[in-house]
Design a protein around this motif. Sequence first.
Motif, PDB file in Angstrom:
ATOM      1  N   PRO A  64      -6.606  14.117  -5.508  1.00 22.99           N
ATOM      2  CA  PRO A  64      -7.212  13.717  -4.229  1.00 22.99           C
ATOM      3  C   PRO A  64      -6.152  13.188  -3.259  1.00 22.99           C
ATOM      4  O   PRO A  64      -4.995  12.967  -3.621  1.00 22.99           O
ATOM      5  N   LYS A  65      -6.535  12.940  -2.027  1.00 20.28           N
ATOM      6  CA  LYS A  65      -5.658  12.320  -1.034  1.00 20.28           C
ATOM      7  C   LYS A  65      -5.869  10.799  -1.096  1.00 20.28           C
ATOM      8  O   LYS A  65      -7.009  10.334  -1.161  1.00 20.28           O
ATOM      9  N   PHE A  66      -4.775  10.069  -1.053  1.00 20.55           N
ATOM     10  CA  PHE A  66      -4.851   8.611  -1.209  1.00 20.55           C
ATOM     11  C   PHE A  66      -4.359   7.905   0.059  1.00 20.55           C
ATOM     12  O   PHE A  66      -3.497   8.405   0.789  1.00 20.55           O
ATOM     13  N   SER A  67      -4.890   6.708   0.254  1.00 20.64           N
ATOM     14  CA  SER A  67      -4.388   5.802   1.285  1.00 20.64           C
ATOM     15  C   SER A  67      -4.515   4.371   0.755  1.00 20.64           C
ATOM     16  O   SER A  67      -5.425   4.076  -0.036  1.00 20.64           O
ATOM     17  N   ILE A  68      -3.588   3.526   1.175  1.00 22.56           N
ATOM     18  CA  ILE A  68      -3.608   2.131   0.734  1.00 22.56           C
ATOM     19  C   ILE A  68      -3.536   1.222   1.958  1.00 22.56           C
ATOM     20  O   ILE A  68      -2.676   1.381   2.818  1.00 22.56           O
ATOM     21  N   GLU A  69      -4.458   0.265   2.001  1.00 23.12           N
ATOM     22  CA  GLU A  69      -4.493  -0.711   3.093  1.00 23.12           C
ATOM     23  C   GLU A  69      -4.385  -2.116   2.495  1.00 23.12           C
ATOM     24  O   GLU A  69      -5.131  -2.457   1.568  1.00 23.12           O
ATOM     25  N   LEU A  70      -3.466  -2.896   3.009  1.00 23.60           N
ATOM     26  CA  LEU A  70      -3.256  -4.260   2.504  1.00 23.60           C
ATOM     27  C   LEU A  70      -4.349  -5.180   3.034  1.00 23.60           C
ATOM     28  O   LEU A  70      -4.576  -5.250   4.243  1.00 23.60           O
ATOM     29  N   GLU A  71      -5.030  -5.893   2.124  1.00 25.93           N
ATOM     30  CA  GLU A  71      -6.097  -6.808   2.516  1.00 25.93           C
ATOM     31  C   GLU A  71      -5.647  -8.267   2.465  1.00 25.93           C
ATOM     32  O   GLU A  71      -5.938  -9.040   3.378  1.00 25.93           O
ATOM     33  N   ARG A  72      -4.948  -8.651   1.414  1.00 26.07           N
ATOM     34  CA  ARG A  72      -4.442 -10.021   1.285  1.00 26.07           C
ATOM     35  C   ARG A  72      -3.050  -9.994   0.667  1.00 26.07           C
ATOM     36  O   ARG A  72      -2.725  -9.116  -0.138  1.00 26.07           O
ATOM     37  N   GLY A  73      -2.242 -10.980   1.053  1.00 29.65           N
ATOM     38  CA  GLY A  73      -0.903 -11.064   0.496  1.00 29.65           C
ATOM     39  C   GLY A  73       0.106 -10.268   1.309  1.00 29.65           C
ATOM     40  O   GLY A  73      -0.144  -9.897   2.457  1.00 29.65           O
ATOM     41  N   GLU A  74       1.221  -9.983   0.668  1.00 27.60           N
ATOM     42  CA  GLU A  74       2.309  -9.270   1.342  1.00 27.60           C
ATOM     43  C   GLU A  74       2.820  -8.131   0.465  1.00 27.60           C
ATOM     44  O   GLU A  74       3.004  -8.297  -0.745  1.00 27.60           O
ATOM     45  N   LEU A  75       3.044  -6.998   1.099  1.00 32.02           N
ATOM     46  CA  LEU A  75       3.662  -5.846   0.441  1.00 32.02           C
ATOM     47  C   LEU A  75       4.600  -5.191   1.432  1.00 32.02           C
ATOM     48  O   LEU A  75       4.249  -4.992   2.599  1.00 32.02           O
ATOM     49  N   GLU A  76       5.797  -4.855   0.953  1.00 30.88           N
ATOM     50  CA  GLU A  76       6.724  -4.125   1.800  1.00 30.88           C
ATOM     51  C   GLU A  76       6.238  -2.684   1.956  1.00 30.88           C
ATOM     52  O   GLU A  76       5.509  -2.154   1.113  1.00 30.88           O
ATOM     53  N   GLU A  77       6.649  -2.061   3.049  1.00 33.11           N
ATOM     54  CA  GLU A  77       6.272  -0.670   3.283  1.00 33.11           C
ATOM     55  C   GLU A  77       6.778   0.226   2.152  1.00 33.11           C
ATOM     56  O   GLU A  77       6.096   1.175   1.721  1.00 33.11           O
ATOM     57  N   SER A  78       7.961  -0.115   1.649  1.00 31.97           N
ATOM     58  CA  SER A  78       8.535   0.670   0.544  1.00 31.97           C
ATOM     59  C   SER A  78       7.703   0.522  -0.725  1.00 31.97           C
ATOM     60  O   SER A  78       7.580   1.468  -1.521  1.00 31.97           O
ATOM     61  N   GLU A  79       7.122  -0.664  -0.939  1.00 34.23           N
ATOM     62  CA  GLU A  79       6.292  -0.882  -2.122  1.00 34.23           C
ATOM     63  C   GLU A  79       4.992  -0.093  -2.022  1.00 34.23           C
ATOM     64  O   GLU A  79       4.509   0.453  -3.044  1.00 34.23           O
ATOM     65  N   ILE A  80       4.434  -0.017  -0.833  1.00 35.07           N
ATOM     66  CA  ILE A  80       3.211   0.779  -0.642  1.00 35.07           C
ATOM     67  C   ILE A  80       3.501   2.259  -0.881  1.00 35.07           C
ATOM     68  O   ILE A  80       2.732   2.963  -1.552  1.00 35.07           O
ATOM     69  N   ASP A  81       4.638   2.721  -0.358  1.00 36.75           N
ATOM     70  CA  ASP A  81       5.017   4.127  -0.577  1.00 36.75           C
ATOM     71  C   ASP A  81       5.226   4.403  -2.061  1.00 36.75           C
ATOM     72  O   ASP A  81       4.862   5.484  -2.565  1.00 36.75           O
ATOM     73  N   GLN A  82       5.784   3.440  -2.763  1.00 31.97           N
ATOM     74  CA  GLN A  82       6.000   3.609  -4.199  1.00 31.97           C
ATOM     75  C   GLN A  82       4.667   3.707  -4.944  1.00 31.97           C
ATOM     76  O   GLN A  82       4.505   4.546  -5.847  1.00 31.97           O
ATOM     77  N   LEU A  83       3.706   2.871  -4.568  1.00 29.22           N
ATOM     78  CA  LEU A  83       2.384   2.921  -5.204  1.00 29.22           C
ATOM     79  C   LEU A  83       1.703   4.269  -4.958  1.00 29.22           C
ATOM     80  O   LEU A  83       1.087   4.840  -5.870  1.00 29.22           O
ATOM     81  N   LEU A  84       1.810   4.785  -3.751  1.00 28.41           N
ATOM     82  CA  LEU A  84       1.215   6.095  -3.443  1.00 28.41           C
ATOM     83  C   LEU A  84       1.857   7.202  -4.272  1.00 28.41           C
ATOM     84  O   LEU A  84       1.162   8.110  -4.778  1.00 28.41           O
ATOM     85  N   GLY A  85       3.185   7.107  -4.441  1.00 24.11           N
ATOM     86  CA  GLY A  85       3.872   8.104  -5.256  1.00 24.11           C
ATOM     87  C   GLY A  85       3.432   8.037  -6.707  1.00 24.11           C
ATOM     88  O   GLY A  85       3.276   9.075  -7.388  1.00 24.11           O
TER      89      GLY A  85
END
Length: 248
Positions: A64-85
Motif C-alpha cells: 500500500p501507499k504510506f504516509s506518516i504525520e507527527l502528532e506528539r513529540g519530535e521526529l526529524e525529517e530523516s527519521e520519518i523518511d527512515q520509518l517510511l522506508g
Amino acid sequence: MSSVAEVLAEEFEVLESIYPTELTKLSEREIRIDVEPDDPVDGVDELAIALGVEYTDEYPDAVPKFSIELERGELEESEIDQLLGELEKVGEENLGMAMTFTLVSHLRERLSSLMREKEERIRKEEAEKERRTLEVRSAEEAKTRGTPVTVESFKAWKIKFDKEMTTKRSREEDERLKGLSPKEREEYKRSLIRLSGRQLFERDRNLGTLDEGLNEEDAVSVDISQYDRTAVEEEDNDEDHVTFSDSD
C-alpha cells in the motif's frame, strides 16, 4: 478469488476490533491509525504518529501507499523518511497476506526504539554537561590553590630570583658609575675592595637579604662600646700603678 473490497472488508473488521479508538476509516480503501510506542520510556517526551494507509487494486499482492504525520513529540525529517522506508520493506516481506497489523506493530516497536535512543542522547548530553562543569570548577579551584611548591620548583625559582637580583644590582651599579668622572669611578671601584663587611652592608642594605642560605646562628654580633670600655679600664690601671725609684 476474493476481490480487493472483500479482502479489505475482512481486514478492516479485524483492525477495528484491535484498534477501536485508534483507527479511522477515511474511505473504502484508505484508513488512518494512531500509533504510539509499545514500551514508552519515562523521562522522555511522549511520541505519537498517525499512519495513513492507502490500498491499491493489487493489494495484498502489492504494498500500500504510506504516509506518516507527527502528532506528539519530535521526529526529524530523516527519521520519518527512515520509518517510511522500513514500512516498504516490511510490506514486501508480507506480500500475499493481510499486512496492516504487522506494519502497525513494526511502527510501535520502532517508536519505542527511537525513544530509547533519545533517552541515551539526553543521558550523554547531561554527562557531558556535568563533565564540563567539573572541569570549570577544577580550573577555578586550581587558580585559588595556586601551584604546589616542590623542592625542584623552589630551586628553579631561587636560581631565577638570584639571577634577576644580580642583573638589577648590575644595572644600578652602572647607573651609579655613569654620574662619576673617570677618576672618581676608579676611586670608587678601589674603595669597594677596601670596604669592610659592615661598610658594604651600610652601602647596600640589600646585601643582607640576597643569600637566603646564610644561617643567622653563624652570625657574630660585636659591641664596639666594649672596646671603648676596655681602653678606659686599661688607662685607669696605669694611673693606679706606683713606680718606686732606687734613689728613694
